[in-house]
Design a protein around this motif. Structure first.
Motif, PDB file in Angstrom:
ATOM      1  N   ILE A 191     -16.892 -78.819  58.132  1.00 25.51           N
ATOM      2  CA  ILE A 191     -15.877 -77.903  58.821  1.00 25.51           C
ATOM      3  C   ILE A 191     -14.928 -78.990  59.747  1.00 25.51           C
ATOM      4  O   ILE A 191     -15.639 -79.849  60.546  1.00 25.51           O
ATOM      5  CB  ILE A 191     -16.431 -76.618  59.652  1.00 25.51           C
ATOM      6  N   SER A 192     -13.761 -78.964  59.404  1.00 26.94           N
ATOM      7  CA  SER A 192     -12.879 -79.914  60.373  1.00 26.94           C
ATOM      8  C   SER A 192     -13.268 -80.175  61.600  1.00 26.94           C
ATOM      9  O   SER A 192     -13.324 -81.397  62.251  1.00 26.94           O
ATOM     10  CB  SER A 192     -11.629 -79.857  59.685  1.00 26.94           C
TER      11      SER A 192
ATOM     12  N   GLY B  92     -28.996 -68.469  63.927  1.00 25.07           N
ATOM     13  CA  GLY B  92     -29.288 -68.551  65.111  1.00 25.07           C
ATOM     14  C   GLY B  92     -29.187 -70.056  65.656  1.00 25.07           C
ATOM     15  O   GLY B  92     -29.286 -70.815  64.769  1.00 25.07           O
ATOM     16  N   LEU B  93     -29.142 -70.340  66.926  1.00 23.46           N
ATOM     17  CA  LEU B  93     -29.365 -71.685  67.527  1.00 23.46           C
ATOM     18  C   LEU B  93     -29.951 -71.596  68.818  1.00 23.46           C
ATOM     19  O   LEU B  93     -29.898 -70.637  69.830  1.00 23.46           O
ATOM     20  CB  LEU B  93     -27.842 -71.889  67.953  1.00 23.46           C
ATOM     21  N   GLU B  94     -30.726 -72.484  69.171  1.00 22.47           N
ATOM     22  CA  GLU B  94     -31.476 -72.803  70.522  1.00 22.47           C
ATOM     23  C   GLU B  94     -31.250 -74.119  70.745  1.00 22.47           C
ATOM     24  O   GLU B  94     -31.335 -75.117  69.942  1.00 22.47           O
ATOM     25  CB  GLU B  94     -32.875 -72.477  70.631  1.00 22.47           C
TER      26      GLU B  94
ATOM     27  N   ALA C 235     -19.692 -78.771  73.426  1.00 16.84           N
ATOM     28  CA  ALA C 235     -21.033 -78.373  72.696  1.00 16.84           C
ATOM     29  C   ALA C 235     -20.899 -76.606  72.731  1.00 16.84           C
ATOM     30  O   ALA C 235     -21.381 -75.980  71.865  1.00 16.84           O
ATOM     31  CB  ALA C 235     -22.019 -78.681  73.725  1.00 16.84           C
ATOM     32  N   ASP C 236     -20.325 -76.067  73.826  1.00 15.16           N
ATOM     33  CA  ASP C 236     -20.089 -74.732  73.872  1.00 15.16           C
ATOM     34  C   ASP C 236     -19.148 -74.244  72.418  1.00 15.16           C
ATOM     35  O   ASP C 236     -19.505 -73.112  71.800  1.00 15.16           O
ATOM     36  CB  ASP C 236     -19.427 -74.102  75.052  1.00 15.16           C
ATOM     37  N   GLN C 237     -17.970 -75.052  72.325  1.00 18.40           N
ATOM     38  CA  GLN C 237     -17.091 -74.684  71.381  1.00 18.40           C
ATOM     39  C   GLN C 237     -17.946 -74.805  70.074  1.00 18.40           C
ATOM     40  O   GLN C 237     -17.627 -73.932  69.134  1.00 18.40           O
ATOM     41  CB  GLN C 237     -16.109 -75.749  71.165  1.00 18.40           C
ATOM     42  N   MET C 238     -18.831 -75.779  69.776  1.00 21.06           N
ATOM     43  CA  MET C 238     -19.392 -75.981  68.396  1.00 21.06           C
ATOM     44  C   MET C 238     -20.245 -74.655  68.379  1.00 21.06           C
ATOM     45  O   MET C 238     -20.653 -74.329  67.079  1.00 21.06           O
ATOM     46  CB  MET C 238     -20.321 -77.231  68.277  1.00 21.06           C
ATOM     47  N   ALA C 239     -21.176 -74.274  69.377  1.00 25.38           N
ATOM     48  CA  ALA C 239     -22.116 -73.387  69.040  1.00 25.38           C
ATOM     49  C   ALA C 239     -21.312 -71.925  68.616  1.00 25.38           C
ATOM     50  O   ALA C 239     -22.117 -71.273  67.855  1.00 25.38           O
ATOM     51  CB  ALA C 239     -23.046 -73.218  70.317  1.00 25.38           C
ATOM     52  N   MET C 240     -20.382 -71.865  69.323  1.00 25.03           N
ATOM     53  CA  MET C 240     -19.622 -70.448  68.976  1.00 25.03           C
ATOM     54  C   MET C 240     -19.081 -70.563  67.595  1.00 25.03           C
ATOM     55  O   MET C 240     -19.001 -69.462  66.805  1.00 25.03           O
ATOM     56  CB  MET C 240     -18.405 -70.399  70.009  1.00 25.03           C
ATOM     57  N   LEU C 241     -18.513 -71.949  67.066  1.00 28.22           N
ATOM     58  CA  LEU C 241     -17.972 -71.945  65.695  1.00 28.22           C
ATOM     59  C   LEU C 241     -19.172 -72.019  64.706  1.00 28.22           C
ATOM     60  O   LEU C 241     -18.933 -71.214  63.627  1.00 28.22           O
ATOM     61  CB  LEU C 241     -17.306 -73.459  65.468  1.00 28.22           C
ATOM     62  N   ALA C 242     -20.354 -72.429  65.199  1.00 26.33           N
ATOM     63  CA  ALA C 242     -21.375 -72.405  63.970  1.00 26.33           C
ATOM     64  C   ALA C 242     -21.967 -71.048  64.031  1.00 26.33           C
ATOM     65  O   ALA C 242     -21.971 -70.376  62.785  1.00 26.33           O
ATOM     66  CB  ALA C 242     -22.704 -73.234  64.667  1.00 26.33           C
TER      67      ALA C 242
ATOM     68  N   GLY D 127     -32.315 -83.985  81.502  1.00 27.09           N
ATOM     69  CA  GLY D 127     -31.874 -85.362  81.931  1.00 27.09           C
ATOM     70  C   GLY D 127     -30.672 -85.599  80.957  1.00 27.09           C
ATOM     71  O   GLY D 127     -30.004 -84.933  80.444  1.00 27.09           O
ATOM     72  N   ASP D 128     -30.610 -86.775  80.078  1.00 30.35           N
ATOM     73  CA  ASP D 128     -29.836 -87.105  79.272  1.00 30.35           C
ATOM     74  C   ASP D 128     -29.950 -86.856  77.657  1.00 30.35           C
ATOM     75  O   ASP D 128     -29.476 -87.183  76.804  1.00 30.35           O
ATOM     76  CB  ASP D 128     -29.144 -88.682  79.376  1.00 30.35           C
ATOM     77  N   LYS D 129     -31.350 -86.248  77.792  1.00 29.68           N
ATOM     78  CA  LYS D 129     -31.738 -85.859  76.307  1.00 29.68           C
ATOM     79  C   LYS D 129     -31.396 -84.004  75.984  1.00 29.68           C
ATOM     80  O   LYS D 129     -31.700 -83.478  76.721  1.00 29.68           O
ATOM     81  CB  LYS D 129     -33.287 -86.392  76.193  1.00 29.68           C
ATOM     82  N   THR D 130     -31.201 -84.049  74.712  1.00 23.33           N
ATOM     83  CA  THR D 130     -30.907 -82.679  74.318  1.00 23.33           C
ATOM     84  C   THR D 130     -31.663 -82.384  72.845  1.00 23.33           C
ATOM     85  O   THR D 130     -31.804 -83.406  71.927  1.00 23.33           O
ATOM     86  CB  THR D 130     -29.400 -82.151  74.312  1.00 23.33           C
ATOM     87  N   ILE D 131     -32.465 -81.345  72.809  1.00 23.76           N
ATOM     88  CA  ILE D 131     -32.807 -81.029  71.419  1.00 23.76           C
ATOM     89  C   ILE D 131     -32.032 -79.550  71.067  1.00 23.76           C
ATOM     90  O   ILE D 131     -32.191 -78.758  71.807  1.00 23.76           O
ATOM     91  CB  ILE D 131     -34.249 -80.459  71.326  1.00 23.76           C
ATOM     92  N   THR D 132     -31.159 -79.550  69.959  1.00 25.90           N
ATOM     93  CA  THR D 132     -30.636 -78.439  69.485  1.00 25.90           C
ATOM     94  C   THR D 132     -31.187 -77.955  68.086  1.00 25.90           C
ATOM     95  O   THR D 132     -31.060 -78.959  67.314  1.00 25.90           O
ATOM     96  CB  THR D 132     -29.005 -78.645  69.540  1.00 25.90           C
ATOM     97  N   ILE D 133     -31.576 -76.922  67.904  1.00 25.52           N
ATOM     98  CA  ILE D 133     -32.112 -76.502  66.458  1.00 25.52           C
ATOM     99  C   ILE D 133     -31.097 -75.238  66.062  1.00 25.52           C
ATOM    100  O   ILE D 133     -31.137 -74.252  66.784  1.00 25.52           O
ATOM    101  CB  ILE D 133     -33.489 -76.009  66.653  1.00 25.52           C
ATOM    102  N   SER D 134     -30.539 -75.314  65.000  1.00 30.16           N
ATOM    103  CA  SER D 134     -29.735 -74.098  64.361  1.00 30.16           C
ATOM    104  C   SER D 134     -30.709 -73.842  63.163  1.00 30.16           C
ATOM    105  O   SER D 134     -31.112 -74.544  62.563  1.00 30.16           O
ATOM    106  CB  SER D 134     -28.130 -74.441  64.321  1.00 30.16           C
ATOM    107  N   TYR D 135     -30.444 -72.571  62.946  1.00 29.13           N
ATOM    108  CA  TYR D 135     -31.041 -71.786  61.667  1.00 29.13           C
ATOM    109  C   TYR D 135     -30.193 -71.240  60.768  1.00 29.13           C
ATOM    110  O   TYR D 135     -29.274 -70.646  61.303  1.00 29.13           O
ATOM    111  CB  TYR D 135     -32.043 -70.983  62.157  1.00 29.13           C
ATOM    112  N   TRP D 136     -30.286 -71.654  59.642  1.00 27.23           N
ATOM    113  CA  TRP D 136     -29.429 -71.313  58.471  1.00 27.23           C
ATOM    114  C   TRP D 136     -30.363 -70.685  57.148  1.00 27.23           C
ATOM    115  O   TRP D 136     -31.379 -70.801  57.029  1.00 27.23           O
ATOM    116  CB  TRP D 136     -28.862 -72.552  57.812  1.00 27.23           C
ATOM    117  N   THR D 137     -29.741 -69.843  56.550  1.00 28.25           N
ATOM    118  CA  THR D 137     -30.340 -69.311  55.457  1.00 28.25           C
ATOM    119  C   THR D 137     -30.507 -70.097  54.172  1.00 28.25           C
ATOM    120  O   THR D 137     -31.445 -70.148  53.623  1.00 28.25           O
ATOM    121  CB  THR D 137     -29.358 -68.152  54.768  1.00 28.25           C
ATOM    122  N   ASP D 138     -29.736 -71.309  54.115  1.00 28.26           N
ATOM    123  CA  ASP D 138     -29.646 -72.085  52.829  1.00 28.26           C
ATOM    124  C   ASP D 138     -29.049 -73.634  53.090  1.00 28.26           C
ATOM    125  O   ASP D 138     -28.291 -73.482  53.936  1.00 28.26           O
ATOM    126  CB  ASP D 138     -29.270 -71.381  51.398  1.00 28.26           C
TER     127      ASP D 138
END
Lengths: 108, 108
Positions: A72-73, A44-46, A29-36, A51-62
């Motif tokens: 990305i491989s 940006g990303l938050e 997860a850390d590696q993917m956040a850095m790569l993104a 518990g066992d649930k996660t919400i990850t939101i990443s923001y992109w221009t397009d």
């Protein structure tokens, strides 16, 4: 707080529940956040876990930047490992942010 | 996992950080989640908290339903109290979900 530009821009909403097999998950997860963050169009990303649930939101221009990131491989491998081991289920939603508004106590 | 219909539909992404004044917050959050569920166009809601940060995402059929929900009087009062007491900051993003895909281990 993620400082995104004036809409429109894109949000990728990734909601998931994890299995009990957490080995390697946090590192990935850390590696993917850095790569993104290195990808064109990244805004940006938050990510929040409870518990066992996660919400990850990443923001992109397009949309194009999102498709590029999806393919990305290293990210493709992480997605595959996720399905095999880490996730009970997940949903990815690609959404166009049409309007937004913020409040900050410090501005009052 | 929230079972949303085939896109397009809408997501309201509400990200926030709370102050140390948590009195009444949990009750209000529960009450607002129940009230939202009664509104026309409501599709579902998921919320995750970690420390003083929360991401709440509600799903809606269309923009009109979101505006209707934004202006419901109890909700307007909750928003005002939130700015006065509960939130250090927040951002609300209204986004049109253009595509989505899910994975469920049980389907494999």
């Amino acid at each position: 707080m993620i400082n995104t530009p004036k809409p429109p821009y894109y949000a990728v909403i990734f909601t998931n529940e994890k299995t009990s097999d957490t080995k390697g998950y946090a590192e990935m997860a850390d590696q993917m956040a850095m790569l993104a963050a290195e990808q064109p169009g990244y805004l940006g990303l938050e990510s929040i876990s409870e518990g066992d649930k996660t919400i990850t939101i990443s923001y992109w221009t397009d949309q194009e930047s999102i498709l590029n990131w999806k393919n990305i491989s290293e990210h493709v491998i992480a997605q595959k490992t996720g399905r095999e081991r880490w996730y009970n289920y997940y949903t990815t939603r690609v959404a166009k942010v049409e309007r937004d508004y913020s409040f900050d106590k410090e501005d009052m």
